[in-house]
Design an enzyme around this catalytic site. Structure first.
Site, PDB file in Angstrom:
ATOM      1  N   ASP A 156      -4.610   4.966 -10.770  1.00 27.36           N
ATOM      2  CA  ASP A 156      -4.869   5.362  -9.394  1.00 27.36           C
ATOM      3  C   ASP A 156      -4.875   6.878  -9.282  1.00 27.36           C
ATOM      4  O   ASP A 156      -5.201   7.574 -10.253  1.00 27.36           O
ATOM      5  CB  ASP A 156      -3.818   4.728  -8.476  1.00 27.36           C
ATOM      6  CG  ASP A 156      -4.381   4.352  -7.112  1.00 27.36           C
ATOM      7  OD1 ASP A 156      -4.748   5.273  -6.345  1.00 27.36           O
ATOM      8  OD2 ASP A 156      -4.442   3.156  -6.798  1.00 27.36           O
ATOM      9  N   ASP A 159      12.195   6.545  -3.211  1.00 26.33           N
ATOM     10  CA  ASP A 159      12.056   5.119  -3.509  1.00 26.33           C
ATOM     11  C   ASP A 159      11.327   4.850  -4.818  1.00 26.33           C
ATOM     12  O   ASP A 159      11.205   3.703  -5.241  1.00 26.33           O
ATOM     13  CB  ASP A 159      11.315   4.412  -2.365  1.00 26.33           C
ATOM     14  CG  ASP A 159      12.223   3.473  -1.579  1.00 26.33           C
ATOM     15  OD1 ASP A 159      13.324   3.181  -2.054  1.00 26.33           O
ATOM     16  OD2 ASP A 159      11.811   3.033  -0.491  1.00 26.33           O
ATOM     17  N   HIS A 198      -2.881   7.546  -2.199  1.00 20.72           N
ATOM     18  CA  HIS A 198      -3.237   6.142  -2.424  1.00 20.72           C
ATOM     19  C   HIS A 198      -2.386   5.520  -3.534  1.00 20.72           C
ATOM     20  O   HIS A 198      -1.821   4.432  -3.375  1.00 20.72           O
ATOM     21  CB  HIS A 198      -4.721   6.058  -2.765  1.00 20.72           C
ATOM     22  CG  HIS A 198      -5.280   4.678  -2.835  1.00 20.72           C
ATOM     23  ND1 HIS A 198      -5.240   3.912  -3.975  1.00 20.72           N
ATOM     24  CD2 HIS A 198      -5.929   3.920  -1.911  1.00 20.72           C
ATOM     25  CE1 HIS A 198      -5.834   2.748  -3.754  1.00 20.72           C
ATOM     26  NE2 HIS A 198      -6.254   2.726  -2.507  1.00 20.72           N
ATOM     27  N   ASN A 237      17.576   0.554  -3.261  1.00 22.29           N
ATOM     28  CA  ASN A 237      18.531   1.653  -3.357  1.00 22.29           C
ATOM     29  C   ASN A 237      19.133   2.061  -2.024  1.00 22.29           C
ATOM     30  O   ASN A 237      19.726   3.136  -1.901  1.00 22.29           O
ATOM     31  CB  ASN A 237      17.835   2.878  -3.985  1.00 22.29           C
ATOM     32  CG  ASN A 237      16.600   3.302  -3.208  1.00 22.29           C
ATOM     33  OD1 ASN A 237      16.271   2.726  -2.178  1.00 22.29           O
ATOM     34  ND2 ASN A 237      15.908   4.317  -3.722  1.00 22.29           N
ATOM     35  N   ASN A 255     -13.784  -3.896  -0.680  1.00 29.40           N
ATOM     36  CA  ASN A 255     -13.673  -3.839   0.775  1.00 29.40           C
ATOM     37  C   ASN A 255     -15.011  -3.890   1.501  1.00 29.40           C
ATOM     38  O   ASN A 255     -15.113  -3.415   2.630  1.00 29.40           O
ATOM     39  CB  ASN A 255     -12.946  -2.559   1.184  1.00 29.40           C
ATOM     40  CG  ASN A 255     -11.539  -2.484   0.629  1.00 29.40           C
ATOM     41  OD1 ASN A 255     -10.920  -3.501   0.343  1.00 29.40           O
ATOM     42  ND2 ASN A 255     -11.031  -1.281   0.474  1.00 29.40           N
ATOM     43  N   VAL A 293      -9.587 -10.142 -15.993  1.00 30.10           N
ATOM     44  CA  VAL A 293      -8.973  -9.360 -14.924  1.00 30.10           C
ATOM     45  C   VAL A 293      -8.722 -10.273 -13.729  1.00 30.10           C
ATOM     46  O   VAL A 293      -9.609 -11.036 -13.328  1.00 30.10           O
ATOM     47  CB  VAL A 293      -9.874  -8.179 -14.506  1.00 30.10           C
ATOM     48  CG1 VAL A 293      -9.275  -7.418 -13.327  1.00 30.10           C
ATOM     49  CG2 VAL A 293     -10.095  -7.244 -15.688  1.00 30.10           C
ATOM     50  N   SER A 332      -7.038  -2.832  -1.875  1.00 29.75           N
ATOM     51  CA  SER A 332      -6.183  -1.939  -2.655  1.00 29.75           C
ATOM     52  C   SER A 332      -4.716  -2.226  -2.427  1.00 29.75           C
ATOM     53  O   SER A 332      -3.877  -1.995  -3.302  1.00 29.75           O
ATOM     54  CB  SER A 332      -6.447  -0.478  -2.265  1.00 29.75           C
ATOM     55  OG  SER A 332      -7.618   0.011  -2.822  1.00 29.75           O
TER      56      SER A 332
END
Length: 504
Positions: free
Chosen positions: A195, A204, A235, A248, A339, A380, A435
């Site tokens: 990405d 985080d 992204h 956490n 999309n 995939v 995504s």
């Protein structure tokens, strides 16, 4: 899927398509159809003398010897070898000669399967010189020093909640919250996020980020241990949070909050994911022994790559080889379906009006040799997106933007208004798209690998599909009706991905 914020100014002039003998691979799945396909609309890529363009070259056989023959042909033809991948017989080259494709094909002879330009515009980056190594950024160094201890997930202690976990309806929908009663995942499992980069100091994410295995592939498709951090897009950071935001006491919790993440940067600063970047990402995933990759993008500049177009075929073949090789190394891949709200099951019914997206798009007809890569490549996992509906229950329907297709979609996952990590102020934000659906599946695969470390990619995909919760066809979304059965249909494939079953 990240798309460029603006098109480049260069207009692509009309020209005839470069014809190369043997451009189609006899053994490829898309070329093996018995009935002849109508031709797709040609999209010539003009490469004027004096302007540097990028090319991929596929050796006839994927071995070091044939790869060397191709690299020598590149040099004899006025090109520069940027990167060679002998594992898959792929070479990335730059050249400023208009006749490079024809010249290198003659020079390589029978050693060459195909050659093609990877973009319709000159390269914007300069390939790094051999042996150069930039200094690691201060942020990456800080991330490395804060890396969490290698401890396994708890299985008997009560599961604490993070402050914004109650907002994560998506985790409830795929039963990740129940799966966490059993495990948060294993520290031995590594997920590659192909990405735009992962924020190295987000509270985080920092504990789960594996700096040593992160890589930047946007220097002309040549891997680098630096530059994998986000620059122009958050992204990848959002995707990473859905997969493995840590438990956490801060912010949110990911699907697999105890697994490790590697940033594999394949999106350049202009928002493009060119074929050589994707090839680098998949090969590096195999070389670095990643267990899972997430791929929330399609490879630019074409939404669909057609095997009857030489440039497109060469790029598609290079990415296909990289995916196949990394899968053989034990990596399982999840990818966003796209999309465009299109039915991908029959390309002859589609028209592509947005490609090439780095120059001047043309309206083109497609055929069934055309495919959205990497999501439609063999092996995939193709993921469609659902939205929460009605808003006060955990019911769902296909997101209006989601691609679909009977026999194309494997599973579905939440992808509309998903809360996850963002770069700005180390904060949190909502994003929508396939995504956002795909990383839920990548996270489930990471939990599955944690519970079943001996399982290979093929078995993991088989189990993922079998364990998905059947979801019946719903009313037509985006004007394209759902077809198929409750067990397998064009909207949801085998159904909603199930995190709880994955750890059973």
């Amino acid at each position: 899927m990240p798309r460029p914020t603006q098109l480049r100014r260069l207009a692509v002039a009309a020209a005839t398509t470069v014809a190369l003998a043997g451009a189609l691979t006899t053994g490829s799945a898309s070329a093996a159809r018995t009935a002849p396909e109508p031709p797709s609309t040609p999209v010539p890529i003009v490469t004027p003398d004096g302007e540097v363009f990028s090319y991929v070259l596929n050796a006839k056989h994927a071995n070091p010897g044939q790869t060397r023959l191709v690299t020598r042909a590149v040099e004899r033809s006025g090109g520069v070898v940027v990167q060679a991948w002998p594992q898959i017989g792929v070479v990335v080259a730059h050249s400023d000669r208009a006749a490079f494709r024809a010249d290198v094909a003659r020079s390589a002879g029978k050693a060459l399967e195909s050659v093609g330009a990877t973009r319709t515009v000159p390269v914007s980056e300069v390939a790094p010189a051999a042996g150069t190594s930039a200094r690691r950024s201060a942020a990456a160094d800080a991330a490395a020093t804060r890396k969490a201890d290698d401890v396994e997930a708890r299985s008997s202690k009560p599961v604490p909640t993070d402050p914004r976990e109650v907002e994560q309806w998506d985790m409830q929908m795929i039963k990740a919250d129940h799966a966490h009663d059993i495990t948060d995942g294993s520290r031995k499992v590594l997920v590659g996020v192909l990405d735009s980069g992962i924020d190295p100091d987000h509270p985080d994410l920092v504990a789960n980020l594996d700096v040593k295995r992160s890589v930047n592939c946007t220097d002309s498709g040549r891997p680098s241990s630096t530059g994998w951090e986000p620059t122009t897009s958050d992204h990848g950071t959002h995707v990473a949070g859905t997969i493995a935001a840590a438990r956490n006491g801060v912010g949110i919790v990911g699907v697999a909050p105890n697994v490790r993440l590697a940033s594999v940067k394949v999106v350049n600063d202009d928002g493009f994911i060119y074929p050589e970047y994707a090839v680098c990402g998949f090969v590096e995933a195999g070389l670095k022994h990643m267990d899972v990759t997430n791929n929330s993008y399609y490879v630019d500049p074409f939404e669909f790559y057609c095997d009857d177009q030489p440039d497109q075929h060469a790029a598609k073949e290079a990415v296909r080889r990289a995916v196949t090789w990394s899968t053989k190394q034990g990596v399982v891949h999840a990818a966003a379906a796209g999309n465009s709200g299109k039915d991908l099951s029959d390309k002859t019914l589609l028209t592509d009006t947005g490609s090439p997206d780095d120059g001047t798009p043309v309206t083109r007809t497609l055929n069934n040799t055309c495919g959205d890569i990497p999501t439609e490549l063999d092996g995939v996992v193709t993921v469609s997106s659902v939205e929460r509906f009605p808003t006060d229950t955990l019911g769902s329907r296909l997101s209006s933007f989601s691609n679909r297709g009977l026999g194309v979609i494997d599973v579905a996952a939440p992808g509309s208004r998903i809360l996850s990590t963002v770069v700005a102020d180390n904060g949190y934000g909502l994003k929508s798209g396939t995504s956002m659906a795909s990383p839920h599946v990548a996270g489930v695969l990471a939990l599955m690998k944690s519970a079943h470390p001996s399982w290979k990619p093929a078995k993991m995909i088989q189990k993922l599909r079998q364990q998905a919760d059947d979801k019946a066809c719903s009313a037509a979304t985006g004007g394209v009706p759902c077809v198929g059965t409750t067990r397998n249909n064009s909207y949801f494939g085998e159904g909603m991905v199930d995190a709880l079953d994955a750890v059973g």
